[in-house]
Design a protein around this motif. Structure first.
Motif, mmCIF file in Angstrom:
data_model
loop_
_atom_site.group_PDB
_atom_site.id
_atom_site.type_symbol
_atom_site.label_atom_id
_atom_site.label_comp_id
_atom_site.label_asym_id
_atom_site.label_seq_id
_atom_site.Cartn_x
_atom_site.Cartn_y
_atom_site.Cartn_z
ATOM 1 N N ASN A 13 0.810 -1.221 0.000
ATOM 2 C CA ASN A 13 0.000 0.000 0.000
ATOM 3 C C ASN A 13 0.845 1.274 0.000
ATOM 4 O OD1 ASN A 13 -2.176 -1.723 0.093
ATOM 5 N ND2 ASN A 13 -2.525 -1.488 2.282
ATOM 6 N N GLN A 14 1.733 1.377 -0.970
ATOM 7 C CA GLN A 14 2.567 2.557 -1.128
ATOM 8 C C GLN A 14 2.412 3.084 -2.548
ATOM 9 O OE1 GLN A 14 6.669 1.793 -0.114
ATOM 10 N NE2 GLN A 14 6.126 0.509 1.640
ATOM 11 N N SER A 15 2.410 4.401 -2.693
ATOM 12 C CA SER A 15 2.336 5.012 -4.016
ATOM 13 C C SER A 15 3.365 6.114 -4.137
ATOM 14 C CB SER A 15 0.935 5.562 -4.292
ATOM 15 O OG SER A 15 0.669 6.677 -3.459
ATOM 16 N N GLN A 16 3.905 6.263 -5.347
ATOM 17 C CA GLN A 16 4.867 7.323 -5.627
ATOM 18 C C GLN A 16 4.619 7.857 -7.023
ATOM 19 O OE1 GLN A 16 9.007 6.515 -4.845
ATOM 20 N NE2 GLN A 16 8.504 5.128 -3.175
ATOM 21 N N ALA A 17 4.905 9.131 -7.211
ATOM 22 C CA ALA A 17 4.734 9.779 -8.505
ATOM 23 C C ALA A 17 6.040 10.452 -8.906
ATOM 24 C CB ALA A 17 3.603 10.805 -8.457
ATOM 25 N N ALA A 18 6.407 10.273 -10.175
ATOM 26 C CA ALA A 18 7.588 10.923 -10.724
ATOM 27 C C ALA A 18 7.434 11.018 -12.234
ATOM 28 C CB ALA A 18 8.860 10.152 -10.365
ATOM 29 N N ASP A 19 7.790 12.166 -12.777
ATOM 30 C CA ASP A 19 7.812 12.353 -14.234
ATOM 31 C C ASP A 19 6.483 11.969 -14.888
ATOM 32 O OD1 ASP A 19 8.930 13.188 -16.561
ATOM 33 O OD2 ASP A 19 10.340 11.534 -16.778
ATOM 34 N N ASP A 20 5.376 12.398 -14.302
ATOM 35 C CA ASP A 20 4.018 12.165 -14.820
ATOM 36 C C ASP A 20 3.579 10.706 -14.779
ATOM 37 O OD1 ASP A 20 3.555 14.841 -15.377
ATOM 38 O OD2 ASP A 20 4.403 14.695 -17.392
ATOM 39 N N VAL A 21 4.272 9.885 -14.020
ATOM 40 C CA VAL A 21 3.877 8.480 -13.870
ATOM 41 C C VAL A 21 3.701 8.190 -12.386
ATOM 42 C CG1 VAL A 21 4.530 6.060 -14.187
ATOM 43 C CG2 VAL A 21 5.045 7.729 -15.972
ATOM 44 N N THR A 22 2.531 7.673 -12.027
ATOM 45 C CA THR A 22 2.260 7.267 -10.643
ATOM 46 C C THR A 22 2.211 5.747 -10.576
ATOM 47 O OG1 THR A 22 0.975 9.264 -10.208
ATOM 48 C CG2 THR A 22 0.650 7.408 -8.714
ATOM 49 N N ILE A 23 2.953 5.182 -9.640
ATOM 50 C CA ILE A 23 2.981 3.736 -9.439
ATOM 51 C C ILE A 23 2.594 3.449 -7.995
ATOM 52 C CG2 ILE A 23 4.385 1.648 -9.483
ATOM 53 C CD1 ILE A 23 6.164 2.988 -11.554
ATOM 54 N N ALA A 24 1.657 2.543 -7.833
ATOM 55 C CA ALA A 24 1.205 2.125 -6.502
ATOM 56 C C ALA A 24 1.418 0.627 -6.373
ATOM 57 C CB ALA A 24 -0.269 2.466 -6.303
ATOM 58 N N VAL A 25 2.181 0.225 -5.386
ATOM 59 C CA VAL A 25 2.388 -1.193 -5.090
ATOM 60 C C VAL A 25 1.402 -1.593 -4.004
ATOM 61 C CG1 VAL A 25 3.983 -2.897 -4.150
ATOM 62 C CG2 VAL A 25 4.799 -1.217 -5.796
ATOM 63 N N THR A 26 0.568 -2.579 -4.298
ATOM 64 C CA THR A 26 -0.477 -2.976 -3.360
ATOM 65 C C THR A 26 -0.065 -4.120 -2.453
ATOM 66 O OG1 THR A 26 -1.434 -4.457 -5.034
ATOM 67 C CG2 THR A 26 -2.282 -2.202 -4.929
#
Length: 261
Positions: free
Chosen positions: A145-158
């Motif tokens: 349950n972590q999310s990060q955004a960089a360079d217009d891309v958001t990635i969330a690991v569930t």
């Protein structure tokens, strides 16, 4: 929708058999764990369940799998700090967390260079395409349950799924830019544990819908049982199919395995 009238009317009578003493911290833990406030009311005396000369806040909570609870917090002079509240959110694994890479706490670097996967473990047959994730080989599922955004891309690991011969990271990705969106399935990823073991990381399964991706990363070999932490790092996204510049991270997901059996 919060119905204020419904939650302040028809309060349960205060008796020794109903309400239990709690604190603001414990009350917040109940809410974090999925309890809902059905009713609440104020009383200028906590008698007969608490100090008769102290006012109190009374709560009726419910949760589908646990039934009902009746709690009260008296005015006893104690305070609940914002720091304690934030700690509850930070330390509960099922609460979503947005992490800033530049604010990660410093960790002790493993002694010596990373150990390559072939040096310490055995790669599963058919890695990565033919790795079979069967229910019978599933050992544990760790909420990330972590999310990060960089360079217009958001990635969330569930979640991190631990199997007998490999592991799988479940993630969601969203790209705002057209270039990254076209190559969203192309990821440069690596995983390393707290003992300096390096893992192979490859795409395993993906379901792309527009600018969103529901995917999985296969990690091999399987993390040994003594591993306390695994960090998955995605360096770039895209740039492999269309020849455009990839979106650059990194997206870093430190995963604690201390609660894993």
């Amino acid at each position: 929708m919060y119905d204020r009238a419904a939650r302040t009317q028809g309060a349960t009578e205060i008796t020794d058999e109903t309400y239990e003493l709690t604190s603001v911290g414990d009350l917040m833990e109940h809410l974090i764990d999925g309890w809902q406030i059905d009713r609440l009311h104020y009383a200028d005396s906590c008698a007969p369940v608490g100090p008769p000369d102290a006012p109190g806040a009374f709560f009726e909570l419910s949760r589908t799998d646990e039934g009902r609870k009746f709690l009260f917090v008296p005015d006893d002079g104690r305070t609940f700090s914002h720091r304690a509240l934030i700690a509850l959110f930070r330390d509960r694994p099922h609460i979503w967390k947005h992490l800033s890479p530049d604010r990660f706490p410093e960790t002790e670097a493993p002694a010596g260079p990373p150990q390559m996967p072939e040096e310490w473990g055995e790669m599963p047959n058919g890695y990565p395409e033919a790795v079979a994730f069967e229910p019978a080989t599933l050992l544990n599922v760790v909420a990330v349950n972590q999310s990060q955004a960089a360079d217009d891309v958001t990635i969330a690991v569930t979640a991190l799924e631990l199997y007998e011969d490999a592991a799988r990271v479940r993630y969601l990705a969203h790209a705002a830019g057209a270039d990254a969106r076209n190559d969203l399935m192309v990821m440069d990823a690596v995983a390393i544990d707290d003992s300096g073991r390096l893992y192979r990381v490859e795409q395993h399964s993906c379901d792309r819908r527009g600018n969103r991706l529901d995917g999985g990363l296969v990690i091999a070999p399987a993390p040994p049982r003594e591993v306390a932490g695994l960090t998955v790092t995605i360096g770039t996204v895209g740039g492999g199919l269309s020849g455009t510049e990839p979106a650059r991270g990194p997206w870093v997901f430190p995963i604690s395995l201390r609660a894993a059996p």
